[in-house]
Design an enzyme around this catalytic site. Structure first.
Site, PDB file in Angstrom:
ATOM      1  N   CYS A  62       0.771  -1.333  -0.055  1.00  0.00           N
ATOM      2  CA  CYS A  62      -0.082  -0.046   0.011  1.00  0.00           C
ATOM      3  C   CYS A  62       0.766   1.274  -0.096  1.00  0.00           C
ATOM      4  CB  CYS A  62      -1.020   0.029   0.972  1.00  0.00           C
ATOM      5  SG  CYS A  62      -0.350  -0.874   2.655  1.00  0.00           S
ATOM      6  N   HIS A  70      -1.764   6.214   4.238  1.00  0.00           N
ATOM      7  CA  HIS A  70      -0.083   6.102   4.245  1.00  0.00           C
ATOM      8  C   HIS A  70       0.500   7.319   3.657  1.00  0.00           C
ATOM      9  CE1 HIS A  70      -0.888   2.329   5.711  1.00  0.00           C
ATOM     10  NE2 HIS A  70      -0.348   1.502   4.653  1.00  0.00           N
TER      11      HIS A  70
HETATM   12  N1  LIG Z   1      -4.701  -3.331   5.042  1.00  0.00           N
HETATM   13  C1  LIG Z   1      -4.094  -2.734   4.016  1.00  0.00           C
HETATM   14  O1  LIG Z   1      -4.075  -1.579   4.079  1.00  0.00           O
HETATM   15  C2  LIG Z   1      -3.545  -3.399   2.833  1.00  0.00           C
HETATM   16  C3  LIG Z   1      -2.899  -2.932   1.967  1.00  0.00           C
HETATM   17  C4  LIG Z   1      -2.263  -3.741   0.883  1.00  0.00           C
HETATM   18  C5  LIG Z   1      -2.416  -4.872   0.953  1.00  0.00           C
HETATM   19  N2  LIG Z   1      -2.700  -5.833   2.010  1.00  0.00           N
HETATM   20  C6  LIG Z   1      -2.585  -7.020   1.919  1.00  0.00           C
HETATM   21  O2  LIG Z   1      -3.993  -7.541   1.714  1.00  0.00           O
HETATM   22  C7  LIG Z   1      -4.188  -8.861   2.350  1.00  0.00           C
HETATM   23  C8  LIG Z   1      -5.370  -8.769   3.281  1.00  0.00           C
HETATM   24  O3  LIG Z   1      -5.015  -7.765   4.367  1.00  0.00           O
HETATM   25  P1  LIG Z   1      -6.009  -7.249   5.615  1.00  0.00           P
HETATM   26  O4  LIG Z   1      -5.286  -5.989   6.269  1.00  0.00           O
HETATM   27  O5  LIG Z   1      -7.459  -7.363   5.096  1.00  0.00           O
HETATM   28  O6  LIG Z   1      -5.716  -8.537   6.765  1.00  0.00           O
HETATM   29  P2  LIG Z   1      -6.842  -9.035   7.872  1.00  0.00           P
HETATM   30  O7  LIG Z   1      -7.798  -8.064   8.061  1.00  0.00           O
HETATM   31  O8  LIG Z   1      -5.984  -9.950   8.689  1.00  0.00           O
HETATM   32  O9  LIG Z   1      -7.856 -10.149   6.797  1.00  0.00           O
HETATM   33  C9  LIG Z   1      -7.208 -11.391   6.404  1.00  0.00           C
HETATM   34  C10 LIG Z   1      -8.450 -12.191   5.648  1.00  0.00           C
HETATM   35  O10 LIG Z   1      -7.680 -13.686   5.483  1.00  0.00           O
HETATM   36  C11 LIG Z   1      -8.703 -14.511   5.720  1.00  0.00           C
HETATM   37  N3  LIG Z   1      -7.890 -15.576   6.267  1.00  0.00           N
HETATM   38  C12 LIG Z   1      -6.948 -15.770   7.039  1.00  0.00           C
HETATM   39  N4  LIG Z   1      -6.446 -17.122   6.959  1.00  0.00           N
HETATM   40  C13 LIG Z   1      -7.093 -17.849   6.011  1.00  0.00           C
HETATM   41  C14 LIG Z   1      -7.108 -19.030   5.519  1.00  0.00           C
HETATM   42  N5  LIG Z   1      -6.057 -19.958   6.083  1.00  0.00           N
HETATM   43  N6  LIG Z   1      -7.958 -19.364   4.525  1.00  0.00           N
HETATM   44  C15 LIG Z   1      -8.768 -18.641   4.111  1.00  0.00           C
HETATM   45  N7  LIG Z   1      -8.666 -17.378   4.401  1.00  0.00           N
HETATM   46  C16 LIG Z   1      -8.127 -16.879   5.642  1.00  0.00           C
HETATM   47  C17 LIG Z   1      -9.445 -13.983   6.983  1.00  0.00           C
HETATM   48  O11 LIG Z   1     -10.536 -14.669   7.191  1.00  0.00           O
HETATM   49  P3  LIG Z   1     -11.104 -14.919   8.578  1.00  0.00           P
HETATM   50  O12 LIG Z   1     -11.916 -13.684   9.057  1.00  0.00           O
HETATM   51  O13 LIG Z   1     -12.233 -16.151   8.635  1.00  0.00           O
HETATM   52  O14 LIG Z   1     -10.188 -15.362   9.503  1.00  0.00           O
HETATM   53  C18 LIG Z   1      -9.680 -12.509   6.525  1.00  0.00           C
HETATM   54  O15 LIG Z   1     -10.681 -12.599   5.786  1.00  0.00           O
HETATM   55  C19 LIG Z   1      -2.939  -9.144   3.063  1.00  0.00           C
HETATM   56  O16 LIG Z   1      -2.180  -9.965   2.239  1.00  0.00           O
HETATM   57  C20 LIG Z   1      -2.176  -7.816   3.170  1.00  0.00           C
HETATM   58  O17 LIG Z   1      -0.825  -7.778   3.310  1.00  0.00           O
HETATM   59  C21 LIG Z   1      -3.411  -4.899   2.956  1.00  0.00           C
END
Ligand SMILES: NC(=O)c1ccc[n+]([C@@H]2O[C@H](COP(=O)([O-])OP(=O)(O)OC[C@H]3O[C@@H](n4cnc5c(N)ncnc54)[C@H](OP(=O)(O)O)[C@@H]3O)[C@@H](O)[C@H]2O)c1
Length: 389
Positions: free
Chosen positions: A186, A279
């Site tokens: 991001c 950010h």
């Molecule tokens: N946050 C940001 O600003 C941002 C920006 C750019 C990229 N990213 C990337 O985007 C991705 C998601 O980030 P986030 O911030 O949204 O993370 P998050 O809030 O921790 O959400 C993670 C998601 O993945 C699911 N998950 C976890 N383990 C799993 C498994 N074994 N099988 C299937 N689903 C699973 C979770 O489902 P449950 O609820 O069922 O556990 C949840 O829906 C990451 O790769 C991160 O690096 C994030």
């Protein structure tokens, strides 16, 4: 956040020559593809739909003119239960039609959508995203796993739309009927949009970046409140190397079947700050060709990005907004510019060590994640590429 104007549906010309006109919409009933759906929208799935980025997808897909959210999926902890029951909804109202949807497992044998948005964390994305690509889905991913593969686009439509071309080689070499298109870290996305015009005009030589990154960048529940309230943490695991390698790839060029990173060096220092969204990137830049601050400002103000991205439904009117006030951009005031899709740039001034410096701000879960993925998928569909898969 529904931010779409009166744009055409897929299948209608969108000022993109024949590209959008050749896009088709599909629907499925009991596992069978039945061709164009009644509303002409393409059914899509969101993997990791319960997380911070997944929720942003759900919000941004509400009212999308080309895509219809047909399936939500998450971990086994959530699968089989109504979305509204398992999600800890973070912002605004949860769309009623989505609240009642049953959360599915992230299994390509279960999901039917051909366009799949992935908001999975890296550990889950590793095996799951390639499984979907192998099974014929076009995966638009936010995870880090595949980003640096030379045959995987690290896409920002305004910056490097031509990188989508390597998808053909990716599918051929890997034997996939689907494919994976990624978007960047991001903070790297905000930096890429601010730096692309300067790279196009003068060439980047060296870039020193310092970031101040919002807590929503760590997902949900993310950073414990007692660690971050009234505090700054000068470390975000794995963030600096990601920024340092992804920026040159995004501003690189396509050579045959691979993307070759641009030959400039990046030094990054990442900090977590007690801000909800947004950010901020403070950059000092050495250019290959001599340019005054005035030259840089003119280039930044005039930049509109690749013409093929301009009329996509999720594209902001201006991908880059240059502000003159000496105390801008600010996360609280500027993070929602262009519905979160514009990067706001300010404080463009001489640098006593390098050539020029600036401050850029981007919305991390919108422009830095779900919004960029949506724009990538819109670019893909506008080219008629869904018909080729
Ligand atoms: N946050 C940001 O600003 C941002 C920006 C750019 C990229 N990213 C990337 O985007 C991705 C998601 O980030 P986030 O911030 O949204 O993370 P998050 O809030 O921790 O959400 C993670 C998601 O993945 C699911 N998950 C976890 N383990 C799993 C498994 N074994 N099988 C299937 N689903 C699973 C979770 O489902 P449950 O609820 O069922 O556990 C949840 O829906 C990451 O790769 C991160 O690096 C994030």
């Amino acid at each position: 956040m529904s931010s779409f104007g009166d744009g055409p549906q897929p299948g209608q010309a969108y000022g993109l020559g024949g590209a959008a006109a050749s896009a088709r919409a599909y629907r499925f009933v009991e596992g069978e593809w039945l061709g164009p759906g009644p509303e002409g929208r393409i059914p899509v799935a969101v993997l990791g739909a319960t997380g911070a980025v997944g929720q942003t997808f759900v919000r941004m897909l509400a009212g999308h003119p080309w895509f219809e959210l047909a399936e939500v999926a998450a971990s086994e902890r959530s699968a089989g239960r109504p979305y509204g029951e398992v999600v800890r909804w973070l912002e605004g109202a949860l769309p009623e039609d989505v609240a009642g949807m049953t959360v599915l497992p992230c299994d390509p044998g279960v999901l039917r959508s051909r366009i799949v948005f992935s908001a999975l964390d890296a550990a889950a994305a590793g095996p799951i995203e390639p499984a979907f690509a192998r099974a014929g889905a076009l995966v638009f991913s936010n995870a880090k796993n595949q980003r640096m593969e030379p045959d995987v686009p690290l896409l920002i439509p305004e910056v490097n739309a031509s990188h989508l071309d390597v998808l053909v080689a990716q599918r051929r070499v890997r034997g996939w009927t689907g494919g994976i298109v990624t978007n960047a870290n991001c903070a790297a996305t905000a930096a890429a949009l601010a730096l692309a015009p300067l790279h196009e005009a003068f060439g980047l030589d060296r870039v020193f970046l310092m970031t101040m990154q919002a807590v929503s960048g760590a997902g949900y529940p993310g950073v414990p409140s007692l660690d971050i309230l009234g505090n700054v943490i000068p470390y975000i695991a794995d963030e600096e190397p990601k920024i340092e390698r992804e920026l040159p790839k995004m501003l690189g060029t396509v050579d045959g079947d691979a993307i070759i990173p641009a030959p400039f060096i990046v030094s990054a220092q990442a900090n977590r700050v007690p801000v909800e969204h947004g950010h901020m990137v403070c950059a000092a830049i050495a250019l290959q060709r001599r340019a005054s601050v005035q030259d840089c400002l003119e280039v930044l103000r005039a930049w509109r990005g690749d013409a093929c991205a301009r009329n996509l439904p999720g594209a902001p009117a201006a991908p880059l907004i240059v502000v003159d006030e000496p105390d801008r951009p600010q996360a609280r005031r500027d993070v929602t510019a262009g519905n979160g899709m514009s990067v706001v740039v300010g404080r463009v001034r001489p640098d006593p060590i390098l050539d020029v410096r600036l401050v850029a701000l981007g919305h991390n879960t919108v422009r830095g994640a779900a919004g960029c993925s949506l724009l990538n998928a819109e670019l893909f569909v506008s080219r008629g590429s869904l018909d080729d898969t």
